[in-house]
Scaffold this motif. Structure first.
Motif, PDB file in Angstrom:
ATOM      1  N   TYR A  70      96.064 -54.825-112.616  1.00  0.00           N
ATOM      2  CA  TYR A  70      96.525 -54.547-111.259  1.00  0.00           C
ATOM      3  C   TYR A  70      97.582 -53.443-111.234  1.00  0.00           C
ATOM      4  O   TYR A  70      97.493 -52.499-110.444  1.00  0.00           O
ATOM      5  CB  TYR A  70      97.084 -55.817-110.609  1.00  0.00           C
ATOM      6  N   TRP A  71      98.588 -53.560-112.108  1.00  0.00           N
ATOM      7  CA  TRP A  71      99.746 -52.674-112.016  1.00  0.00           C
ATOM      8  C   TRP A  71      99.543 -51.320-112.703  1.00  0.00           C
ATOM      9  O   TRP A  71     100.426 -50.468-112.649  1.00  0.00           O
ATOM     10  CB  TRP A  71     100.992 -53.365-112.559  1.00  0.00           C
ATOM     11  N   THR A  72      98.398 -51.118-113.335  1.00  0.00           N
ATOM     12  CA  THR A  72      98.076 -49.783-113.853  1.00  0.00           C
ATOM     13  C   THR A  72      96.848 -49.206-113.152  1.00  0.00           C
ATOM     14  O   THR A  72      96.286 -48.210-113.608  1.00  0.00           O
ATOM     15  CB  THR A  72      97.826 -49.823-115.376  1.00  0.00           C
ATOM     16  N   SER A  73      96.436 -49.811-112.029  1.00  0.00           N
ATOM     17  CA  SER A  73      95.219 -49.387-111.335  1.00  0.00           C
ATOM     18  C   SER A  73      95.405 -48.097-110.525  1.00  0.00           C
ATOM     19  O   SER A  73      94.442 -47.489-110.089  1.00  0.00           O
ATOM     20  CB  SER A  73      94.711 -50.503-110.411  1.00  0.00           C
ATOM     21  N   LEU A  76     100.714 -44.363-109.155  1.00  0.00           N
ATOM     22  CA  LEU A  76     102.008 -44.732-108.581  1.00  0.00           C
ATOM     23  C   LEU A  76     102.463 -46.104-109.064  1.00  0.00           C
ATOM     24  O   LEU A  76     103.615 -46.260-109.505  1.00  0.00           O
ATOM     25  CB  LEU A  76     101.938 -44.716-107.055  1.00  0.00           C
ATOM     26  N   LYS A  77     101.568 -47.106-109.001  1.00  0.00           N
ATOM     27  CA  LYS A  77     101.940 -48.451-109.457  1.00  0.00           C
ATOM     28  C   LYS A  77     102.284 -48.435-110.944  1.00  0.00           C
ATOM     29  O   LYS A  77     103.245 -49.093-111.377  1.00  0.00           O
ATOM     30  CB  LYS A  77     100.810 -49.436-109.177  1.00  0.00           C
ATOM     31  N   HIS A  78     101.523 -47.681-111.711  1.00  0.00           N
ATOM     32  CA  HIS A  78     101.792 -47.597-113.140  1.00  0.00           C
ATOM     33  C   HIS A  78     103.156 -46.952-113.403  1.00  0.00           C
ATOM     34  O   HIS A  78     103.944 -47.429-114.234  1.00  0.00           O
ATOM     35  CB  HIS A  78     100.679 -46.796-113.822  1.00  0.00           C
ATOM     36  N   TRP A  79     103.449 -45.875-112.693  1.00  0.00           N
ATOM     37  CA  TRP A  79     104.736 -45.192-112.887  1.00  0.00           C
ATOM     38  C   TRP A  79     105.905 -46.092-112.504  1.00  0.00           C
ATOM     39  O   TRP A  79     106.899 -46.176-113.237  1.00  0.00           O
ATOM     40  CB  TRP A  79     104.778 -43.904-112.067  1.00  0.00           C
ATOM     41  N   ILE A  80     105.797 -46.781-111.368  1.00  0.00           N
ATOM     42  CA  ILE A  80     106.886 -47.654-110.912  1.00  0.00           C
ATOM     43  C   ILE A  80     107.148 -48.766-111.920  1.00  0.00           C
ATOM     44  O   ILE A  80     108.295 -49.013-112.316  1.00  0.00           O
ATOM     45  CB  ILE A  80     106.557 -48.253-109.525  1.00  0.00           C
ATOM     46  N   THR A  81     106.094 -49.449-112.355  1.00  0.00           N
ATOM     47  CA  THR A  81     106.291 -50.575-113.271  1.00  0.00           C
ATOM     48  C   THR A  81     106.719 -50.125-114.664  1.00  0.00           C
ATOM     49  O   THR A  81     107.487 -50.809-115.336  1.00  0.00           O
ATOM     50  CB  THR A  81     105.015 -51.433-113.378  1.00  0.00           C
ATOM     51  N   ARG A  82     106.245 -48.938-115.075  1.00  0.00           N
ATOM     52  CA  ARG A  82     106.604 -48.448-116.409  1.00  0.00           C
ATOM     53  C   ARG A  82     107.980 -47.812-116.435  1.00  0.00           C
ATOM     54  O   ARG A  82     108.819 -48.130-117.283  1.00  0.00           O
ATOM     55  CB  ARG A  82     105.545 -47.432-116.878  1.00  0.00           C
ATOM     56  N   GLU A  83     108.246 -46.894-115.499  1.00  0.00           N
ATOM     57  CA  GLU A  83     109.460 -46.085-115.561  1.00  0.00           C
ATOM     58  C   GLU A  83     110.670 -46.745-114.888  1.00  0.00           C
ATOM     59  O   GLU A  83     111.806 -46.566-115.347  1.00  0.00           O
ATOM     60  CB  GLU A  83     109.200 -44.714-114.921  1.00  0.00           C
ATOM     61  N   ILE A  84     110.467 -47.464-113.798  1.00  0.00           N
ATOM     62  CA  ILE A  84     111.597 -48.094-113.100  1.00  0.00           C
ATOM     63  C   ILE A  84     111.891 -49.478-113.658  1.00  0.00           C
ATOM     64  O   ILE A  84     113.024 -49.807-113.992  1.00  0.00           O
ATOM     65  CB  ILE A  84     111.323 -48.179-111.583  1.00  0.00           C
ATOM     66  N   PHE A  85     110.830 -50.308-113.796  1.00  0.00           N
ATOM     67  CA  PHE A  85     111.036 -51.704-114.177  1.00  0.00           C
ATOM     68  C   PHE A  85     110.861 -51.972-115.668  1.00  0.00           C
ATOM     69  O   PHE A  85     111.203 -53.060-116.129  1.00  0.00           O
ATOM     70  CB  PHE A  85     110.080 -52.605-113.395  1.00  0.00           C
ATOM     71  N   ASN A  86     110.303 -51.003-116.415  1.00  0.00           N
ATOM     72  CA  ASN A  86     110.055 -51.207-117.848  1.00  0.00           C
ATOM     73  C   ASN A  86     109.285 -52.502-118.073  1.00  0.00           C
ATOM     74  O   ASN A  86     109.640 -53.342-118.901  1.00  0.00           O
ATOM     75  CB  ASN A  86     111.388 -51.223-118.611  1.00  0.00           C
ATOM     76  N   VAL A  88     106.559 -55.451-118.956  1.00  0.00           N
ATOM     77  CA  VAL A  88     105.747 -55.865-120.097  1.00  0.00           C
ATOM     78  C   VAL A  88     104.350 -56.156-119.553  1.00  0.00           C
ATOM     79  O   VAL A  88     104.164 -57.077-118.757  1.00  0.00           O
ATOM     80  CB  VAL A  88     106.326 -57.119-120.769  1.00  0.00           C
ATOM     81  N   TYR A  89     103.375 -55.383-119.961  1.00  0.00           N
ATOM     82  CA  TYR A  89     102.019 -55.544-119.440  1.00  0.00           C
ATOM     83  C   TYR A  89     101.258 -56.613-120.222  1.00  0.00           C
ATOM     84  O   TYR A  89     101.329 -56.662-121.461  1.00  0.00           O
ATOM     85  CB  TYR A  89     101.257 -54.223-119.517  1.00  0.00           C
ATOM     86  N   VAL A  90     100.557 -57.450-119.490  1.00  0.00           N
ATOM     87  CA  VAL A  90      99.688 -58.450-120.115  1.00  0.00           C
ATOM     88  C   VAL A  90      98.291 -58.308-119.525  1.00  0.00           C
ATOM     89  O   VAL A  90      98.119 -57.895-118.375  1.00  0.00           O
ATOM     90  CB  VAL A  90     100.215 -59.888-119.891  1.00  0.00           C
ATOM     91  N   SER A  91      97.302 -58.643-120.333  1.00  0.00           N
ATOM     92  CA  SER A  91      95.908 -58.544-119.902  1.00  0.00           C
ATOM     93  C   SER A  91      95.426 -59.887-119.382  1.00  0.00           C
ATOM     94  O   SER A  91      95.603 -60.911-120.049  1.00  0.00           O
ATOM     95  CB  SER A  91      95.016 -58.087-121.069  1.00  0.00           C
ATOM     96  N   ARG A  92      94.821 -59.874-118.217  1.00  0.00           N
ATOM     97  CA  ARG A  92      94.278 -61.114-117.666  1.00  0.00           C
ATOM     98  C   ARG A  92      92.881 -61.412-118.212  1.00  0.00           C
ATOM     99  O   ARG A  92      92.454 -62.556-118.217  1.00  0.00           O
ATOM    100  CB  ARG A  92      94.250 -61.042-116.134  1.00  0.00           C
ATOM    101  N   GLN A  93      92.192 -60.377-118.673  1.00  0.00           N
ATOM    102  CA  GLN A  93      90.908 -60.567-119.349  1.00  0.00           C
ATOM    103  C   GLN A  93      91.092 -60.181-120.805  1.00  0.00           C
ATOM    104  O   GLN A  93      91.380 -59.033-121.117  1.00  0.00           O
ATOM    105  CB  GLN A  93      89.831 -59.694-118.706  1.00  0.00           C
TER     106      GLN A  93
END
Length: 205
Positions: A70-73, A76-86, A88-93
Motif C-alpha cells: 500500500y505505502w509504496t504504491s 508520493l506515499k513511498h517518499w512520505i513513509t520513507r523520507e519523513i517517517f522512516n 519499516v516496510y512489511v509484506s502482507r503477501q
C-alpha cells in the motif's frame, strides 16, 4: 534544512491543527528510551497522530510499521513513509519461508523504537480486535525493550475507512504504563493482557 525535515515539520503542524494531537502520559514519561508502542487501529491517520503527539526527540527515533504494497504504491506515499517517517516496510503477501517480523527485529537491533498496531487491520471505534502474535514474539526476542500501550481516541472521525480527506476533530493519544512478558506467560494470556491494557486507557483518555 532538508526537504524531508521541512515536510515533516509541516505535516506535524497540520496534524496538530486538524486534531490537536494531544499526548497524555499515564504511567510512563515521554522519555527517549527504546520502546515498542502498541495501539488500537482505526485509520490511516493513526500513525500521524501518534507521531505528532510525540516530543521531537522521540519522533526522531520512532518508526511506524507500513504495509509495503500500500505505502509504496505511489511515488508520493513511498517518499512520505520513507523520507519523513522512516517507516519499516512489511509484506502482507509473503512466501512460506519468509519471516514477517524480520524487518521489525532488524530495526530493534539497530536501536530504533517502533509503533505497531497488533490488530493487524483497521477496526471500528469500539473495542480493539484480538491481537495477532507479532507483539508476543517481539516481547520474547527483545525483553529489554519497553512495551508501551496507547489508546488513540476519536481519530476514526478524522479519517474514516475509505476516506482520503481529513476532517478537523479534536483527538488524543493516551500512553500507559509499560508492560513486560512474564516468565512462563503463554502467548494467549499475554496478548489478552496487552489488549486489555490498551482498552483500559480509553477510560482515562
Amino acid at each position: 534544512m532538508k526537504l524531508a525535515e521541512a515536510a515533516g515539520l509541516l505535516l506535524a503542524s497540520l496534524a496538530r491543527l486538524i486534531t490537536g494531537a494531544q499526548g497524555h502520559w499515564y504511567g510512563c514519561p515521554p522519555k527517549a528510551e527504546q520502546r515498542i508502542y502498541f495501539a488500537n487501529h482505526q485509520s490511516h491517520f493513526d500513525w500521524v497522530l501518534i507521531w505528532a503527539a510525540l516530543p521531537s526527540d522521540l519522533r526522531a527515533v520512532t518508526r511506524p510499521i507500513a504495509a509495503r504494497d500500500y505505502w509504496t504504491s505511489s511515488r508520493l506515499k513511498h517518499w512520505i513513509t520513507r523520507e519523513i517517517f522512516n517507516a519499516v516496510y512489511v509484506s502482507r503477501q509473503r512466501t512460506e519461508d519468509e519471516d514477517p517480523l524480520e524487518p521489525l527485529a532488524e530495526a530493534l537491533k539497530n536501536g530504533d523504537s517502533l509503533v505497531i498496531f497488533p490488530e493487524g487491520t483497521r477496526g471500528n471505534k469500539g473495542d480493539p480486535q484480538p491481537f495477532k502474535a507479532g507483539l508476543y514474539h517481539l516481547a520474547e526476542q527483545f525483553p529489554g525493550v519497553q512495551l508501551i500501550p496507547a489508546w488513540i481516541d476519536n481519530v476514526h472521525r478524522v479519517m474514516p475507512k475509505g476516506e482520503v480527506v481529513p476532517v478537523p476533530i479534536l483527538c488524543s493519544v493516551t500512553f500507559g504504563a509499560p508492560l513486560q512478558l512474564q516468565p512462563a506467560e503463554d502467548k494467549r494470556a499475554f496478548l489478552e493482557r496487552a489488549r486489555d491494557a490498551v482498552t483500559a486507557l480509553r477510560s482515562v483518555a
